[in-house]
Design a protein around this motif. Sequence first.
Motif, mmCIF file in Angstrom:
data_model
loop_
_atom_site.group_PDB
_atom_site.id
_atom_site.type_symbol
_atom_site.label_atom_id
_atom_site.label_comp_id
_atom_site.label_asym_id
_atom_site.label_seq_id
_atom_site.Cartn_x
_atom_site.Cartn_y
_atom_site.Cartn_z
ATOM 1 N N ALA A 1 -15.441 20.410 -47.348
ATOM 2 C CA ALA A 1 -15.876 21.768 -47.683
ATOM 3 C C ALA A 1 -16.971 22.245 -46.739
ATOM 4 O O ALA A 1 -16.991 23.420 -46.326
ATOM 5 C CB ALA A 1 -16.359 21.814 -49.135
ATOM 6 N N ASP A 2 -17.878 21.352 -46.363
ATOM 7 C CA ASP A 2 -18.966 21.725 -45.465
ATOM 8 C C ASP A 2 -18.449 21.975 -44.050
ATOM 9 O O ASP A 2 -18.918 22.889 -43.356
ATOM 10 C CB ASP A 2 -20.037 20.632 -45.452
ATOM 11 N N LEU A 3 -17.480 21.177 -43.613
ATOM 12 C CA LEU A 3 -16.878 21.405 -42.292
ATOM 13 C C LEU A 3 -16.151 22.742 -42.261
ATOM 14 O O LEU A 3 -16.246 23.497 -41.278
ATOM 15 C CB LEU A 3 -15.906 20.279 -41.958
ATOM 16 N N ASN A 4 -15.435 23.057 -43.330
ATOM 17 C CA ASN A 4 -14.741 24.354 -43.407
ATOM 18 C C ASN A 4 -15.732 25.508 -43.334
ATOM 19 O O ASN A 4 -15.480 26.520 -42.658
ATOM 20 C CB ASN A 4 -13.944 24.444 -44.711
ATOM 21 N N ALA A 5 -16.861 25.359 -44.025
ATOM 22 C CA ALA A 5 -17.873 26.415 -44.024
ATOM 23 C C ALA A 5 -18.471 26.590 -42.628
ATOM 24 O O ALA A 5 -18.711 27.717 -42.179
ATOM 25 C CB ALA A 5 -18.966 26.090 -45.038
ATOM 26 N N ALA A 6 -18.704 25.484 -41.928
ATOM 27 C CA ALA A 6 -19.266 25.556 -40.578
ATOM 28 C C ALA A 6 -18.297 26.245 -39.621
ATOM 29 O O ALA A 6 -18.693 27.100 -38.816
ATOM 30 C CB ALA A 6 -19.601 24.145 -40.081
ATOM 31 N N ILE A 7 -17.029 25.887 -39.709
ATOM 32 C CA ILE A 7 -16.018 26.496 -38.838
ATOM 33 C C ILE A 7 -15.880 27.988 -39.127
ATOM 34 O O ILE A 7 -15.776 28.814 -38.211
ATOM 35 C CB ILE A 7 -14.677 25.763 -39.006
ATOM 36 N N ALA A 8 -15.903 28.351 -40.407
ATOM 37 C CA ALA A 8 -15.813 29.767 -40.776
ATOM 38 C C ALA A 8 -17.009 30.540 -40.228
ATOM 39 O O ALA A 8 -16.879 31.682 -39.758
ATOM 40 C CB ALA A 8 -15.739 29.903 -42.295
ATOM 41 N N ASN A 9 -18.181 29.917 -40.266
ATOM 42 C CA ASN A 9 -19.378 30.566 -39.744
ATOM 43 C C ASN A 9 -19.289 30.769 -38.240
ATOM 44 O O ASN A 9 -19.644 31.840 -37.713
ATOM 45 C CB ASN A 9 -20.605 29.720 -40.098
ATOM 46 N N LEU A 10 -18.783 29.768 -37.526
ATOM 47 C CA LEU A 10 -18.612 29.892 -36.079
ATOM 48 C C LEU A 10 -17.550 30.935 -35.731
ATOM 49 O O LEU A 10 -17.695 31.682 -34.759
ATOM 50 C CB LEU A 10 -18.248 28.534 -35.481
ATOM 51 N N ASP A 11 -16.490 31.010 -36.532
ATOM 52 C CA ASP A 11 -15.448 32.015 -36.306
ATOM 53 C C ASP A 11 -16.001 33.426 -36.492
ATOM 54 O O ASP A 11 -15.672 34.343 -35.726
ATOM 55 C CB ASP A 11 -14.275 31.786 -37.265
ATOM 56 N N ALA A 12 -16.825 33.593 -37.513
ATOM 57 C CA ALA A 12 -17.412 34.912 -37.769
ATOM 58 C C ALA A 12 -18.321 35.330 -36.614
ATOM 59 O O ALA A 12 -18.305 36.485 -36.176
ATOM 60 C CB ALA A 12 -18.194 34.889 -39.082
ATOM 61 N N ALA A 13 -19.094 34.372 -36.097
ATOM 62 C CA ALA A 13 -19.970 34.675 -34.965
ATOM 63 C C ALA A 13 -19.148 34.984 -33.716
ATOM 64 O O ALA A 13 -19.484 35.892 -32.950
ATOM 65 C CB ALA A 13 -20.902 33.494 -34.707
ATOM 66 N N ALA A 14 -18.047 34.261 -33.525
ATOM 67 C CA ALA A 14 -17.200 34.487 -32.355
ATOM 68 C C ALA A 14 -16.538 35.859 -32.395
ATOM 69 O O ALA A 14 -16.362 36.512 -31.361
ATOM 70 C CB ALA A 14 -16.135 33.386 -32.266
ATOM 71 N N ALA A 15 -16.180 36.312 -33.595
ATOM 72 C CA ALA A 15 -15.553 37.625 -33.734
ATOM 73 C C ALA A 15 -16.504 38.737 -33.291
ATOM 74 O O ALA A 15 -16.065 39.768 -32.754
ATOM 75 C CB ALA A 15 -15.120 37.838 -35.183
ATOM 76 N N LYS A 16 -17.789 38.510 -33.472
ATOM 77 C CA LYS A 16 -18.789 39.503 -33.069
ATOM 78 C C LYS A 16 -19.174 39.349 -31.599
ATOM 79 O O LYS A 16 -19.619 40.310 -30.967
ATOM 80 C CB LYS A 16 -20.038 39.368 -33.933
ATOM 81 N N ALA A 17 -19.015 38.141 -31.079
ATOM 82 C CA ALA A 17 -19.466 37.868 -29.708
ATOM 83 C C ALA A 17 -18.601 38.542 -28.658
ATOM 84 O O ALA A 17 -19.075 38.870 -27.564
ATOM 85 C CB ALA A 17 -19.491 36.358 -29.462
ATOM 86 N N GLY A 18 -17.327 38.753 -28.975
ATOM 87 C CA GLY A 18 -16.431 39.395 -28.016
ATOM 88 C C GLY A 18 -16.101 38.452 -26.873
ATOM 89 O O GLY A 18 -15.944 37.244 -27.060
ATOM 90 N N GLY A 19 -16.013 39.005 -25.670
ATOM 91 C CA GLY A 19 -15.652 38.197 -24.514
ATOM 92 C C GLY A 19 -14.145 38.167 -24.289
ATOM 93 O O GLY A 19 -13.366 38.656 -25.104
#
Length: 255
Positions: free
Chosen positions: A142-160
Amino acid sequence: MTVLRPKLWTSLSAAVLLSAGVAACGGEAGEAGGAGKAAAVGEGGEAAEKGAQAVGEGGEAAEQGAAQAYGAIPAESKAALQLAHLKGFFLIAQEQKDGPEAAAALAGQGMLEVFDKDPDAFRAAGVDEAVLRKAAQSGAAADLNAAIANLDAAAAKAGGDPAEVVKGLVSVAEGIYRGVIMEGVVDPIEYQHSLGSILAAQSVAAKAGDNPKLSAAKAELDKLAAMWTGATAPETPTPAQQVSAQASRVQLALS
């Protein structure tokens, strides 16, 4: 014939356990240990030197791969590459089959090797550090899933440019993989780290939608990913030369 060799110092807990063991050895046991160590050095010094050289060469190759990736990527895509690079460690932590402790070690290594090298950039990208560190401590699904979701959300905003990010991840993976087989010895941790970057590359490509460059490179990227036969290193991994050659095909397709 190759042999599997665990990577030294894969987590802080390993160092702590070793320190505790050394502290517990005193008096006669300490003297015996010293004598044993001297004998071991005398009998196997040459092998030890070769092993140390192999570790050094593998680490240097990995650093060169990462430096090449970050040096070549356009500035507007660097944050996305950093996020995806770190995500790879959490993805392979999910995939490994040795339980939460091994997952925590892999995620923790990502924090050390990627996050801690540029923490301000990750915080600026909107990463919740507490979420990531919780996953790196527990290794729980569950904690790994939460970390990945958090990184995905940040990546969606980061663009590139996702194609540039995939190119960077392939370069990182290929650089790390050069240290997987050294002097006929297999490093299972470097194998997992390199696979993590490939899993991250596939994830970026899958989320990119209709991107002409990535569409053209997908078949070559899948062929590259197939060179890792699973989350655990086999006795005879794909030779590094073959991985490098296929990585070059991916890079060419992405150009």
